[in-house]
Design an enzyme around this catalytic site. Structure first.
Site: not given
Ligand code: IMP
Ligand code: MG
Length: 203
Positions: A121-123, A125-127, A129, A153, A176-177, A183, A189
């Site tokens: 996975e790329d990132i 964030d909230t976790g 996904t 994050k 936000f990166v 993207d 991207r």
């Molecule tokens: P989560 O479910 O909130 O952890 O979201 C994860 C998904 O949100 C990642 O797979 C990213 O595709 C997208 N995302 C979260 N933060 C960023 C960011 O800073 N830049 C771009 N995409 C992000």
């Molecule tokens: Mg992603």
């Protein structure tokens, strides 16, 4: 033992004119957080970390599209074991904030049964996904399941999420990166470095 992530939370941003950036993107970026060469060097180490755990058959490496595609390509190319390539498409973002609704595209999770699986996975964030995805895969009883994330994050983590990725490239601040596959509404991207967008774009 996997190496500790590199903490970028207190790193000053690099000015966009100090590295090569497409003129089309220059004005939109506040600065560069992680230059491409640094990202590549760290992925080389993550691939070595992944390779430390040997598996019997081929490792089933699943790329979470679209954001992880560059990371995935670099990572699996350096894993010193046979890898079976697969992709899954998920998404929850609209603009710069998680919509909370996780879009799921068709994927046959049964192929994870009895396999050694690596989710890329790329990132995180909230976790939400990743937690959803990991839950779906676990339900199919894989032989093993590991998660690799290029960026983390932690400040944004949902309090209900307990998932911890096994391999993390960098810990980043709550900004936000974009770039290196990540993207903002499907732009940036192709930017080679990981950069921070200007505030006015992300508000
Ligand atoms: P989560 O479910 O909130 O952890 O979201 C994860 C998904 O949100 C990642 O797979 C990213 O595709 C997208 N995302 C979260 N933060 C960023 C960011 O800073 N830049 C771009 N995409 C992000
Ligand atoms: Mg992603």
């Amino acid at each position: 033992m996997a190496s500790q992530p590199i903490d970028m939370r207190h790193s000053p941003l690099i000015e966009v004119d100090q590295l090569v950036v497409s003129p089309a993107f220059e004005a939109d970026l506040k600065g560069i957080l992680i230059p491409k060469g640094y990202v590549d060097a760290r992925i080389e180490k993550l691939a070595a970390d992944v390779s430390e755990t040997t598996v019997n058959g081929d490792l089933l490496a699943i790329c979470v599209l679209n954001g992880a595609m560059h990371f995935y390509d670099k990572l699996i190319g350096q894993i010193s074991q046979p890898v079976e390539v697969d992709t899954i498409r998920l998404g929850s973002y609209c603009g710069t904030s998680s919509t909370g609704v996780i879009l799921e595209y068709p994927f046959d999770y049964r192929k994870c049964q009895g396999r050694d699986v690596l989710v890329v996975e790329d990132i995180i964030d909230t976790g939400r996904t990743l937690e959803r995805l990991v839950g779906r895969i676990k339900a199919e009883n894989p032989l093993s399941l590991r998660v690799a994330c290029l960026l983390d994050k932690p400040e944004r983590r949902d309090s209900t999420v307990t998932l911890k990725p096994d391999y993390v490239g960098f810990v980043i601040p709550d900004l936000f990166v974009v770039g290196y596959g990540l993207d903002f509404n499907n732009r940036y991207r192709g930017l080679p470095h990981i950069a921070v967008l200007q505030d006015q774009l992300t508000r």
